[in-house]
Design a protein around this motif. Sequence first.
Motif, PDB file in Angstrom:
ATOM      1  N   VAL A 135      32.225  46.024 -81.103  1.00  0.00           N
ATOM      2  CA  VAL A 135      32.815  45.873 -79.762  1.00  0.00           C
ATOM      3  C   VAL A 135      31.749  45.428 -78.764  1.00  0.00           C
ATOM      4  CG1 VAL A 135      33.906  47.115 -77.859  1.00  0.00           C
ATOM      5  CG2 VAL A 135      34.657  47.527 -80.210  1.00  0.00           C
ATOM      6  N   PHE A 136      30.572  46.034 -78.819  1.00  0.00           N
ATOM      7  CA  PHE A 136      29.508  45.676 -77.882  1.00  0.00           C
ATOM      8  C   PHE A 136      29.064  44.227 -78.092  1.00  0.00           C
ATOM      9  CE2 PHE A 136      25.104  45.304 -76.498  1.00  0.00           C
ATOM     10  CZ  PHE A 136      25.142  45.909 -75.250  1.00  0.00           C
ATOM     11  N   ALA A 137      28.930  43.808 -79.348  1.00  0.00           N
ATOM     12  CA  ALA A 137      28.493  42.434 -79.627  1.00  0.00           C
ATOM     13  C   ALA A 137      29.496  41.416 -79.116  1.00  0.00           C
ATOM     14  CB  ALA A 137      28.284  42.254 -81.127  1.00  0.00           C
ATOM     15  N   LEU A 138      30.765  41.773 -79.080  1.00  0.00           N
ATOM     16  CA  LEU A 138      31.790  40.857 -78.576  1.00  0.00           C
ATOM     17  C   LEU A 138      31.890  40.867 -77.062  1.00  0.00           C
ATOM     18  CD1 LEU A 138      34.641  41.558 -81.179  1.00  0.00           C
ATOM     19  CD2 LEU A 138      33.164  39.530 -81.053  1.00  0.00           C
ATOM     20  N   VAL A 139      31.632  42.016 -76.434  1.00  0.00           N
ATOM     21  CA  VAL A 139      31.819  42.161 -74.985  1.00  0.00           C
ATOM     22  C   VAL A 139      30.538  41.847 -74.215  1.00  0.00           C
ATOM     23  CG1 VAL A 139      32.361  43.805 -73.146  1.00  0.00           C
ATOM     24  CG2 VAL A 139      33.672  43.821 -75.284  1.00  0.00           C
ATOM     25  N   ALA A 140      29.369  42.193 -74.773  1.00  0.00           N
ATOM     26  CA  ALA A 140      28.098  42.055 -74.055  1.00  0.00           C
ATOM     27  C   ALA A 140      27.821  40.647 -73.548  1.00  0.00           C
ATOM     28  CB  ALA A 140      26.953  42.528 -74.942  1.00  0.00           C
ATOM     29  N   PHE A 169      29.689  38.602 -72.147  1.00  0.00           N
ATOM     30  CA  PHE A 169      30.369  38.397 -70.864  1.00  0.00           C
ATOM     31  C   PHE A 169      29.646  39.116 -69.722  1.00  0.00           C
ATOM     32  CE2 PHE A 169      33.661  37.925 -74.114  1.00  0.00           C
ATOM     33  CZ  PHE A 169      34.203  36.699 -73.763  1.00  0.00           C
ATOM     34  N   ALA A 170      28.882  40.138 -70.060  1.00  0.00           N
ATOM     35  CA  ALA A 170      28.141  40.873 -69.038  1.00  0.00           C
ATOM     36  C   ALA A 170      26.775  40.249 -68.765  1.00  0.00           C
ATOM     37  CB  ALA A 170      27.963  42.331 -69.462  1.00  0.00           C
ATOM     38  N   SER A 171      26.168  39.676 -69.787  1.00  0.00           N
ATOM     39  CA  SER A 171      24.841  39.072 -69.622  1.00  0.00           C
ATOM     40  C   SER A 171      24.710  37.895 -70.569  1.00  0.00           C
ATOM     41  CB  SER A 171      23.740  40.099 -69.906  1.00  0.00           C
ATOM     42  OG  SER A 171      22.469  39.494 -69.901  1.00  0.00           O
ATOM     43  N   ALA A 172      24.237  36.779 -70.049  1.00  0.00           N
ATOM     44  CA  ALA A 172      24.070  35.578 -70.873  1.00  0.00           C
ATOM     45  C   ALA A 172      23.004  35.786 -71.945  1.00  0.00           C
ATOM     46  CB  ALA A 172      23.688  34.397 -69.984  1.00  0.00           C
ATOM     47  N   ASP A 173      22.060  36.717 -71.705  1.00  0.00           N
ATOM     48  CA  ASP A 173      21.006  36.964 -72.680  1.00  0.00           C
ATOM     49  C   ASP A 173      21.547  37.553 -73.976  1.00  0.00           C
ATOM     50  OD1 ASP A 173      19.030  36.019 -70.991  1.00  0.00           O
ATOM     51  OD2 ASP A 173      18.727  37.977 -70.055  1.00  0.00           O
ATOM     52  N   PHE A 174      22.709  38.216 -73.902  1.00  0.00           N
ATOM     53  CA  PHE A 174      23.297  38.841 -75.085  1.00  0.00           C
ATOM     54  C   PHE A 174      24.258  37.920 -75.831  1.00  0.00           C
ATOM     55  CE2 PHE A 174      22.381  43.084 -73.015  1.00  0.00           C
ATOM     56  CZ  PHE A 174      21.434  43.463 -73.956  1.00  0.00           C
ATOM     57  N   GLN A 175      24.310  36.670 -75.441  1.00  0.00           N
ATOM     58  CA  GLN A 175      25.218  35.742 -76.121  1.00  0.00           C
ATOM     59  C   GLN A 175      24.876  35.576 -77.594  1.00  0.00           C
ATOM     60  OE1 GLN A 175      25.296  32.046 -73.987  1.00  0.00           O
ATOM     61  NE2 GLN A 175      26.564  32.851 -72.310  1.00  0.00           N
ATOM     62  N   VAL A 176      23.625  35.764 -77.936  1.00  0.00           N
ATOM     63  CA  VAL A 176      23.200  35.604 -79.319  1.00  0.00           C
ATOM     64  C   VAL A 176      23.847  36.643 -80.218  1.00  0.00           C
ATOM     65  CG1 VAL A 176      21.171  37.076 -79.014  1.00  0.00           C
ATOM     66  CG2 VAL A 176      21.164  35.328 -80.798  1.00  0.00           C
ATOM     67  N   LEU A 177      24.226  37.807 -79.657  1.00  0.00           N
ATOM     68  CA  LEU A 177      24.832  38.858 -80.482  1.00  0.00           C
ATOM     69  C   LEU A 177      26.198  38.441 -81.022  1.00  0.00           C
ATOM     70  CD1 LEU A 177      23.965  42.089 -78.455  1.00  0.00           C
ATOM     71  CD2 LEU A 177      22.735  41.079 -80.376  1.00  0.00           C
ATOM     72  N   ILE A 191      29.580  35.520 -86.987  1.00  0.00           N
ATOM     73  CA  ILE A 191      30.006  36.744 -87.666  1.00  0.00           C
ATOM     74  C   ILE A 191      28.794  37.503 -88.203  1.00  0.00           C
ATOM     75  CG2 ILE A 191      31.313  37.678 -89.605  1.00  0.00           C
ATOM     76  CD1 ILE A 191      33.073  36.674 -87.384  1.00  0.00           C
ATOM     77  N   GLU A 192      27.832  36.779 -88.724  1.00  0.00           N
ATOM     78  CA  GLU A 192      26.624  37.416 -89.262  1.00  0.00           C
ATOM     79  C   GLU A 192      25.870  38.180 -88.182  1.00  0.00           C
ATOM     80  OE1 GLU A 192      27.428  34.298 -89.677  1.00  0.00           O
ATOM     81  OE2 GLU A 192      27.893  34.149 -91.825  1.00  0.00           O
ATOM     82  N   ASP A 193      25.750  37.580 -86.988  1.00  0.00           N
ATOM     83  CA  ASP A 193      25.042  38.246 -85.896  1.00  0.00           C
ATOM     84  C   ASP A 193      25.796  39.483 -85.419  1.00  0.00           C
ATOM     85  OD1 ASP A 193      23.031  36.360 -85.961  1.00  0.00           O
ATOM     86  OD2 ASP A 193      24.012  35.059 -84.486  1.00  0.00           O
ATOM     87  N   ILE A 194      27.120  39.396 -85.367  1.00  0.00           N
ATOM     88  CA  ILE A 194      27.929  40.550 -84.965  1.00  0.00           C
ATOM     89  C   ILE A 194      27.749  41.696 -85.958  1.00  0.00           C
ATOM     90  CG2 ILE A 194      30.289  41.395 -84.631  1.00  0.00           C
ATOM     91  CD1 ILE A 194      31.028  38.601 -83.629  1.00  0.00           C
ATOM     92  N   LEU A 195      27.846  41.367 -87.245  1.00  0.00           N
ATOM     93  CA  LEU A 195      27.700  42.389 -88.279  1.00  0.00           C
ATOM     94  C   LEU A 195      26.280  42.953 -88.299  1.00  0.00           C
ATOM     95  CD1 LEU A 195      29.724  40.818 -91.238  1.00  0.00           C
ATOM     96  CD2 LEU A 195      30.431  42.638 -89.664  1.00  0.00           C
ATOM     97  N   LEU A 196      25.286  42.111 -88.030  1.00  0.00           N
ATOM     98  CA  LEU A 196      23.893  42.576 -88.003  1.00  0.00           C
ATOM     99  C   LEU A 196      23.704  43.630 -86.921  1.00  0.00           C
ATOM    100  CD1 LEU A 196      20.993  42.196 -89.106  1.00  0.00           C
ATOM    101  CD2 LEU A 196      20.645  40.498 -87.302  1.00  0.00           C
ATOM    102  N   PHE A 197      24.231  43.368 -85.744  1.00  0.00           N
ATOM    103  CA  PHE A 197      24.095  44.353 -84.668  1.00  0.00           C
ATOM    104  C   PHE A 197      24.880  45.615 -84.995  1.00  0.00           C
ATOM    105  CE2 PHE A 197      25.294  46.261 -80.588  1.00  0.00           C
ATOM    106  CZ  PHE A 197      24.038  46.418 -80.020  1.00  0.00           C
ATOM    107  N   ALA A 198      26.078  45.471 -85.562  1.00  0.00           N
ATOM    108  CA  ALA A 198      26.890  46.636 -85.902  1.00  0.00           C
ATOM    109  C   ALA A 198      26.202  47.512 -86.944  1.00  0.00           C
ATOM    110  CB  ALA A 198      28.262  46.184 -86.413  1.00  0.00           C
TER     111      ALA A 198
END
Length: 490
Positions: free
Chosen positions: A162-167, A169-177, A181-188
């Motif tokens: 959820v954070f990787a998908l929402v972050a 929108f809150a900060s452009a620096d977190f767009q990489v998350l 799909i691989e980046d989302i799963l990596l953070f999760a």
Amino acid sequence: MGNIPEQDDSFVHMMVQNKPSTRLEDQSDLTEKRPALRQQMQLGTNTLLKSKKFSTVGTMLFEWIKTNIVMLVNTGSLIGTTAVTSVLGFGYWWVAARWFSPQAVGLGSATISAMTLLGTVCMLGLGTLLTGELPRQPGKEGPLISTALIVVGGAGACTGVVFALVAPFASADFQVLGASIEDILLFAVGVSLSAISFVLDQALIGLLHGELQLLRNTFFAIAKLAALFVVSLWLSQKVGLTIYTTWIGGNALSLAVLTVYVILKKGWSRRTYLPQWELLRKLGPAALQHHIFNLILQLPPFALPVLVTILLSATVNAWFYVSFMLVNVIFGVSYALTTVLYAMSSARPAILASKARLTLGLGAVTAILANCVFQFATRQVLGVFGHIYAEQALWSLRILALGGFPYIIRGHYVAICRIQGRIRDTILPMAAGTLIELGAAALGAQLGGLSGLSLGWVVALCAEAVFMSRTVFKAVRPGEISIDIDQLHL
């Protein structure tokens, strides 16, 4: 035999005549030497008494250590974990700053901070619950731990997604998350592993095997540092997620090593580690209370730097953060002592009084020694970070260091309430105390800047300590069944 020569008779006669003279000379020598002999005898007696005294003190010290060895080892493991992770963590970020771009370091540190915060939230109070419940549930340790780890691991994975998908929108620096799909799963996965490791560390304290959590954290710190060093040399393209990946890689490896160690030592049995959902379901309300309580307790350390930045400036926050980091030595020791106190006394309330007196004494000694350094060598300590810190954070450090004394009372109050099962009744007073802390700090910042903020927060801690001291001192008074053998050695 009767024919003795005359010369022999004369020799005997001479010896007899000389005998009284010899005795007089001996007596004269003894008279002259008597003061020296008496002094030597007295010195020998004093040496013997001193040796017996030191022997008695040494025996009492040995017996005291033997009696409290479990508490000392587990407390030392928590303090050792903080020391090891701090030292190796410094080396980790030094390598990152040396071989990665500032942008990559900034993104990596921000991602790791977000992961750590979310992992802490996803513990759901189960770490604290296991610390107190495992001693009360003999034979059910394996199912309890495995069930809790599955719950927090799943919660961490869902929260990370959820954070990787929402972050972004809150900060452009977190767009990489959320870039793939691989980046989302990596953070999760990182959030999930963080929650699992946090809960497992507290469970090991509940089992009074603090040496295992020290071993895991030491291996984690070494593994992530080694991984970062290797990728910094081998990879040509290094980004922020590279730093993040080495962090979760080290965490995963440390958990794997600990798992293999436990299986090899205890053996593998499916029933031993099979989750028991009904058992955890019964403890769910208690876990929720611990979770709310923990969030309340953790709010001031997270909120104070933000408060300084908003009310004063980011530059002032740098001065405050260094001071706050230094006094965390006192707070960390207090936390370690009260955590082990909770683990040891939860199943045996009869030993609470004697063990709490021990932890109060050790906490007070630590606070006194730390204040001797922070009050009288303030400039030298802050000067390590630069002369500007020694000038601007001088009084902030001195004031915050004094907060170590009321913090000891606060920590013991929390542990005693957990042991006595009074968390639900304590949530509202602690929430009010947290608001008072932040309010007093904000008022102090308006009136006196950084020193005023520090003073306001410490004054609020003192007010809380006055309120909590009755409960603490009532609990540490010797009772009829709480008299323990270690009272004889304290």
